[in-house]
Design a protein around this motif. Structure first.
Motif, short mmCIF file in Angstrom:
data_model
loop_
_atom_site.label_atom_id
_atom_site.label_comp_id
_atom_site.label_asym_id
_atom_site.label_seq_id
_atom_site.Cartn_x
_atom_site.Cartn_y
_atom_site.Cartn_z
N SER A 157 0.77 -1.39 0.09
CA SER A 157 0.05 -0.16 -0.01
C SER A 157 0.70 1.26 0.16
O SER A 157 0.29 2.56 -0.43
CB SER A 157 -1.02 0.00 1.13
OG SER A 157 -0.48 0.27 2.39
N THR A 158 2.29 1.16 0.39
CA THR A 158 3.00 2.28 0.25
C THR A 158 2.86 2.85 -1.07
O THR A 158 2.87 4.15 -1.43
CB THR A 158 4.61 1.85 0.55
OG1 THR A 158 4.67 1.21 1.78
CG2 THR A 158 5.40 2.77 0.50
N CYS A 159 2.58 2.07 -2.27
CA CYS A 159 2.46 2.54 -3.67
C CYS A 159 1.43 3.44 -3.71
O CYS A 159 1.13 3.84 -4.94
CB CYS A 159 2.62 1.32 -4.53
SG CYS A 159 4.25 0.46 -4.57
N GLU A 160 0.53 3.46 -3.00
CA GLU A 160 -0.56 4.55 -2.95
C GLU A 160 -0.38 5.75 -2.47
O GLU A 160 -1.34 6.60 -2.60
CB GLU A 160 -1.72 3.93 -2.40
CG GLU A 160 -2.08 2.27 -2.63
CD GLU A 160 -3.26 1.65 -1.99
OE1 GLU A 160 -3.63 2.41 -0.99
OE2 GLU A 160 -3.18 0.36 -2.08
N LEU A 161 0.73 5.87 -1.99
CA LEU A 161 1.15 7.61 -1.57
C LEU A 161 1.61 8.42 -2.69
O LEU A 161 2.80 8.59 -2.77
CB LEU A 161 2.34 7.20 -0.49
CG LEU A 161 1.84 6.56 0.60
CD1 LEU A 161 3.11 6.00 1.72
CD2 LEU A 161 0.86 6.97 1.46
N GLN A 162 0.46 8.78 -3.56
CA GLN A 162 0.95 9.53 -4.68
C GLN A 162 1.70 10.75 -4.43
O GLN A 162 2.18 11.42 -5.46
CB GLN A 162 -0.54 9.95 -5.40
CG GLN A 162 -1.41 8.38 -5.62
CD GLN A 162 -0.68 7.84 -6.81
OE1 GLN A 162 0.03 8.38 -7.72
NE2 GLN A 162 -0.99 6.46 -6.95
N ASN A 163 1.69 11.40 -3.13
CA ASN A 163 2.33 12.60 -3.00
C ASN A 163 3.77 12.44 -2.65
O ASN A 163 4.21 13.38 -2.14
CB ASN A 163 1.37 13.75 -2.30
CG ASN A 163 0.18 13.99 -2.91
OD1 ASN A 163 0.26 14.73 -4.11
ND2 ASN A 163 -0.95 13.65 -2.26
N LEU A 164 4.01 11.26 -2.14
CA LEU A 164 5.28 11.00 -1.40
C LEU A 164 6.54 11.48 -2.30
O LEU A 164 6.75 11.04 -3.31
CB LEU A 164 5.31 9.47 -1.13
CG LEU A 164 6.49 8.92 -0.21
CD1 LEU A 164 6.22 9.63 1.25
CD2 LEU A 164 6.48 7.40 -0.11
N LYS A 165 7.25 12.05 -1.73
CA LYS A 165 8.54 12.46 -2.32
C LYS A 165 9.92 11.93 -1.40
O LYS A 165 10.84 11.95 -2.47
CB LYS A 165 8.83 14.27 -2.15
CG LYS A 165 7.74 14.94 -2.82
CD LYS A 165 7.90 16.39 -2.85
CE LYS A 165 6.87 17.17 -3.72
NZ LYS A 165 6.88 18.81 -3.48
N THR A 166 9.63 11.71 -0.38
CA THR A 166 11.07 11.14 0.47
C THR A 166 10.65 9.80 1.04
O THR A 166 9.46 9.75 1.85
CB THR A 166 11.68 12.15 1.44
OG1 THR A 166 11.97 13.20 0.76
CG2 THR A 166 12.72 11.74 1.89
N LEU A 167 11.25 8.84 0.54
CA LEU A 167 10.96 7.37 1.31
C LEU A 167 12.28 7.08 1.88
O LEU A 167 13.37 6.56 1.16
CB LEU A 167 10.58 6.44 0.27
CG LEU A 167 10.34 5.21 0.85
CD1 LEU A 167 9.21 4.99 1.99
CD2 LEU A 167 9.79 3.96 -0.16
N MET A 168 12.38 7.12 3.41
CA MET A 168 13.86 6.88 3.83
C MET A 168 13.35 5.73 5.05
O MET A 168 12.77 6.16 6.10
CB MET A 168 14.21 8.04 4.50
CG MET A 168 14.55 9.11 3.33
SD MET A 168 15.49 10.55 4.18
CE MET A 168 17.11 10.04 4.63
#
Length: 284
Positions: free
Chosen positions: A129-140
């Protein structure tokens, strides 16, 4: 004078309303506090005070939009209820002692732009479901104990600029959709167990500035198309099982290391090629 006093009180009341949050959001924050032993935090919350005074909590228009509690001695697990903070833009829990898994329904945080759960003790996989975070810019989420593969639909996150997942136990091949992230500036996947080949489609990562795949199990030839990435400045592909030769233009990048490992685990040094044959072939 009475009018001015009334106006002043109305203004104070309005500001007070904006500074506070709903009972449902407050209860979620309290759940986080309890789940992570808030009484032992470095900077604690006074649960009897207004939420607007709570350290690391950012509120806008009466909604929780930020939780920033790095290096604050959070010990425990993330409550699944945290995914109901639908207005959350930033979640930064860097360098604590959070264990357990990333909530499966984290994709509900539709407004999230920054997710930093690095330097904790998280296990399990990165939820699809992380792939549903359409506004995500930073994944750390580096320096944890994550396993499993990268979600196959990670390419859906068109706004991604930074993916930093080094020092975990992630495995499998790099998803084809990963090469669709045209805004990606940093891809740091070093010290995992990724296998398979680096696709020639890496040339699609036109914004890429930093690429680190150090210490994995990647094999095959390093695609010559990688030299087309004009913004690429820092590259580390060392200690994989790449074969063949390295384009000289790539070998000259900052941080590049020619050392690899063969199938037996023995280190060897790749050769540098000045040929443009591979580059020209990639253009055909």
């Amino acid at each position: 004078m009475k009018f001015i006093t009334t106006l002043f009180l109305t203004l104070v009341f309005s500001i007070s309303l904006l500074a506070n949050v709903s009972n449902s959001e407050k209860s979620i924050l309290i759940k986080l506090y309890q789940n992570t032993k808030g009484s032992q935090w470095t900077v604690k919350w006074d649960l009897n005070a207004s939420v607007s005074t709570w350290y690391g909590v950012k509120i806008e228009n009466g909604k929780v939009v930020g939780i920033n509690l790095p290096n604050n001695n959070l010990v425990g697990t993330l409550p699944v209820e945290i995914c109901n903070l639908s207005n959350l833009v930033e979640l930064d829990l860097f360098k604590n002692n959070i264990s357990g898994t990333i909530p499966e329904n984290i994709g509900k945080l539709k407004n999230l732009q920054t997710l930093n759960l690095s330097f904790n003790k998280l296990t399990g996989s990165i939820p699809n479901s992380t792939c549903e975070l359409q506004n995500l810019k930073t994944l750390m989420i580096f320096m944890n104990r994550l396993s499993g593969e990268l979600p196959s639909q990670i390419g859906n996150l068109k706004e991604l600029e930074i993916v930093s997942l080094f020092n975990n136990d992630l495995s499998g091949e790099l998803p084809a959709s990963l090469y669709e992230l045209k805004n990606l500036k940093e891809l740091i996947l070093s010290s995992n167990k990724f296998s398979g080949q680096l696709s020639p489609n890496v040339e699609n990562l036109v914004s890429l500035n930093k690429l680190s795949l150090f210490d994995n199990k990647l094999n095959g030839e390093i695609p010559f198309s990688i030299v087309k990435l004009e913004n690429l400045e820092n590259v580390n592909l060392a200690y994989n099982s790449f074969s063949g030769s390295v384009p000289s233009t790539l070998a000259g990048k900052h941080g590049f290391n020619l050392m690899m490992r063969n199938e037996s685990g023995v280190a060897f040094k790749m050769e540098v090629s000045n040929s443009t044959k591979g580059i020209l072939a990639a253009d055909e």
